[in-house]
Design a protein around this motif. Structure first.
Motif, short mmCIF file in Angstrom:
data_model
loop_
_atom_site.label_atom_id
_atom_site.label_comp_id
_atom_site.label_asym_id
_atom_site.label_seq_id
_atom_site.Cartn_x
_atom_site.Cartn_y
_atom_site.Cartn_z
N GLY A 36 32.77 26.27 -15.83
CA GLY A 36 31.76 27.31 -15.67
C GLY A 36 30.58 26.81 -14.86
N VAL A 37 29.43 27.38 -15.10
CA VAL A 37 28.22 27.00 -14.38
C VAL A 37 27.43 26.02 -15.24
CG1 VAL A 37 26.06 27.83 -13.38
CG2 VAL A 37 28.13 29.21 -13.19
N SER A 38 27.00 24.91 -14.63
CA SER A 38 26.21 23.93 -15.36
C SER A 38 25.04 23.50 -14.49
CB SER A 38 27.06 22.72 -15.76
OG SER A 38 27.56 22.08 -14.61
N LEU A 39 24.08 22.82 -15.11
CA LEU A 39 22.91 22.33 -14.41
C LEU A 39 23.17 20.92 -13.92
CD1 LEU A 39 19.93 22.60 -13.57
CD2 LEU A 39 19.32 21.74 -15.83
N GLY A 40 22.97 20.66 -12.65
CA GLY A 40 23.05 19.33 -12.08
C GLY A 40 21.65 18.84 -11.78
N LEU A 41 21.32 17.61 -12.18
CA LEU A 41 20.01 17.02 -11.92
C LEU A 41 20.20 15.69 -11.22
CD1 LEU A 41 18.27 17.57 -15.38
CD2 LEU A 41 17.69 18.71 -13.24
N LYS A 42 19.71 15.60 -9.98
CA LYS A 42 19.79 14.31 -9.28
C LYS A 42 18.39 13.76 -9.07
CE LYS A 42 20.11 16.17 -4.59
NZ LYS A 42 20.86 16.16 -3.35
N GLY A 43 18.31 12.43 -9.11
CA GLY A 43 17.03 11.76 -8.96
C GLY A 43 16.73 11.47 -7.51
N LEU A 44 15.57 11.92 -7.03
CA LEU A 44 15.17 11.74 -5.65
C LEU A 44 13.98 10.79 -5.56
CD1 LEU A 44 15.18 15.45 -4.44
CD2 LEU A 44 17.08 13.83 -4.49
N SER A 45 13.88 10.07 -4.45
CA SER A 45 12.71 9.22 -4.23
C SER A 45 12.03 9.62 -2.92
CB SER A 45 13.10 7.74 -4.19
OG SER A 45 13.95 7.45 -3.10
N TYR A 46 10.70 9.45 -2.92
CA TYR A 46 9.87 9.76 -1.76
C TYR A 46 8.90 8.59 -1.57
CZ TYR A 46 11.59 14.51 -2.23
OH TYR A 46 12.41 15.61 -2.30
N ARG A 47 8.47 8.38 -0.33
CA ARG A 47 7.57 7.27 -0.02
C ARG A 47 6.46 7.78 0.88
NH1 ARG A 47 7.97 2.69 4.00
NH2 ARG A 47 6.89 0.94 3.03
N SER A 48 5.25 7.33 0.59
CA SER A 48 4.11 7.62 1.44
C SER A 48 3.50 6.30 1.89
CB SER A 48 3.06 8.45 0.70
OG SER A 48 1.91 8.63 1.51
N VAL A 49 3.39 6.10 3.20
CA VAL A 49 2.78 4.87 3.72
C VAL A 49 1.34 5.11 4.15
CG1 VAL A 49 4.98 3.88 4.45
CG2 VAL A 49 3.68 5.30 6.06
N ASP A 50 0.87 6.36 4.01
CA ASP A 50 -0.50 6.69 4.40
C ASP A 50 -1.30 7.24 3.21
OD1 ASP A 50 0.74 9.16 4.14
OD2 ASP A 50 0.65 9.63 6.28
N GLY A 54 0.79 -1.22 0.00
CA GLY A 54 0.00 0.00 0.00
C GLY A 54 0.82 1.27 0.00
N ALA A 55 2.15 1.15 0.09
CA ALA A 55 3.01 2.33 0.02
C ALA A 55 3.04 2.83 -1.43
CB ALA A 55 4.42 2.01 0.48
N VAL A 56 3.08 4.13 -1.58
CA VAL A 56 3.21 4.72 -2.91
C VAL A 56 4.56 5.44 -2.96
CG1 VAL A 56 1.88 6.80 -2.30
CG2 VAL A 56 2.12 6.15 -4.69
N TRP A 57 5.28 5.21 -4.05
CA TRP A 57 6.59 5.80 -4.27
C TRP A 57 6.50 6.87 -5.34
CZ3 TRP A 57 11.15 4.56 -1.75
CH2 TRP A 57 11.10 3.47 -0.91
N ALA A 58 7.24 7.96 -5.15
CA ALA A 58 7.31 9.03 -6.14
C ALA A 58 8.77 9.37 -6.41
CB ALA A 58 6.58 10.27 -5.64
N GLY A 59 9.06 9.67 -7.65
CA GLY A 59 10.39 10.11 -8.03
C GLY A 59 10.32 11.51 -8.60
N ALA A 60 11.38 12.27 -8.38
CA ALA A 60 11.46 13.63 -8.89
C ALA A 60 12.92 13.94 -9.21
CB ALA A 60 10.94 14.63 -7.86
N LEU A 61 13.14 14.90 -10.07
CA LEU A 61 14.48 15.39 -10.34
C LEU A 61 14.64 16.75 -9.68
CD1 LEU A 61 14.89 14.53 -14.12
CD2 LEU A 61 15.60 13.19 -12.12
N GLU A 62 15.75 16.91 -8.97
CA GLU A 62 16.05 18.17 -8.31
C GLU A 62 17.24 18.79 -9.02
OE1 GLU A 62 15.98 19.13 -3.77
OE2 GLU A 62 17.94 18.26 -4.27
N GLY A 63 17.06 20.01 -9.51
CA GLY A 63 18.11 20.67 -10.27
C GLY A 63 18.74 21.81 -9.51
N GLN A 64 20.05 21.89 -9.62
CA GLN A 64 20.76 23.02 -9.05
C GLN A 64 21.84 23.46 -10.01
OE1 GLN A 64 22.64 21.93 -5.38
NE2 GLN A 64 23.38 20.00 -6.17
N LEU A 65 22.18 24.73 -9.95
CA LEU A 65 23.28 25.24 -10.76
C LEU A 65 24.58 24.92 -10.03
CD1 LEU A 65 21.74 28.63 -11.87
CD2 LEU A 65 21.91 26.50 -13.17
N VAL A 66 25.53 24.30 -10.76
CA VAL A 66 26.77 23.82 -10.17
C VAL A 66 27.93 24.57 -10.78
CG1 VAL A 66 28.23 21.78 -9.86
CG2 VAL A 66 25.74 21.53 -9.87
N ASN A 67 28.82 25.09 -9.94
CA ASN A 67 30.05 25.71 -10.43
C ASN A 67 31.11 24.62 -10.58
OD1 ASN A 67 29.27 28.47 -10.46
ND2 ASN A 67 29.37 28.48 -8.22
#
Length: 192
Positions: free
Chosen positions: A94-108, A77-90
């Motif tokens: 120069g400056v570039s975009l970093g995207l990391k994959g995050l996971s979240y869980r809801s048990v309710d 019954g748990a639901v999982w969600a994934g998202a990408l979190e972006g930050q500007l990285v020096n």
């Protein structure tokens, strides 16, 4: 699904629980407040008649971008969600975009969400993530959660039921440096 939610929404993902078809989860990119990107989650327990909503919390203050949803249900019954979190990285170039994959869980069933780690490991240009849960009663890997995404090449990782973190990402397109997204399914015996 979004009801009175009055933010600008885009890029959606939807999943229906294999155990209870009345449980539906959807994710969408949202532009909130003064143009900040966030990921919204909508979860129904009544077959889509009503949905509760939540905004997933980023792990850094004011990410450059946050979204690109994926969602999957586990048999418990748990639901999982994934998202990408972006930050500007020096970096040295120069400056570039970093995207990391995050996971979240809801048990309710979407009332609250807990950050459950980064699925992209050291890969920092993750894009087009997809989650899949092995829901076969015959599989030795039942309730393992899989993620796939691209960073030029395509990667896959797994999180076994009860594990505290994701496995190290595996590059599955060794000759292809221009992968674009991906999809992963598991058969009834747990083979991908």
């Amino acid at each position: 699904v979004s009801g009175a939610f009055n933010f600008s929404l885009s890029e959606t993902a939807v999943a229906v629980s294999a155990n209870n078809p009345k449980w539906i989860a959807a994710g969408a990119n949202a532009v909130v407040g003064d143009g900040q990107f966030r990921q919204t989650m909508f979860v129904s327990q009544d077959g889509g008649r009503t949905f509760r909503s939540a905004i997933l919390p980023p792990t850094i203050p004011e990410p450059f971008t946050f979204g690109d949803p994926t969602v999957a249900w586990a048999s418990d019954g748990a639901v999982w969600a994934g998202a990408l979190e972006g930050q500007l990285v020096n970096d040295p170039t120069g400056v570039s975009l970093g995207l990391k994959g995050l996971s979240y869980r809801s048990v309710d069933r979407g009332a609250s969400w807990t950050f459950a780690g980064s699925f992209s490991g050291n890969e920092r240009l993750a894009d087009r993530p997809t989650f899949w849960v092995d829901s076969s009663a015959n599989s030795a890997f039942r309730d393992s959660l899989y993620a796939t995404w691209h960073n030029g090449p395509v990667f896959v990782t797994r999180r076994r039921k009860g594990a505290a973190q994701w496995s190290a990402p595996v590059r599955v397109s060794p000759l292809d440096t221009q992968g674009f997204g991906g999809d992963l399914k598991i058969d009834s015996s747990g083979r991908s």
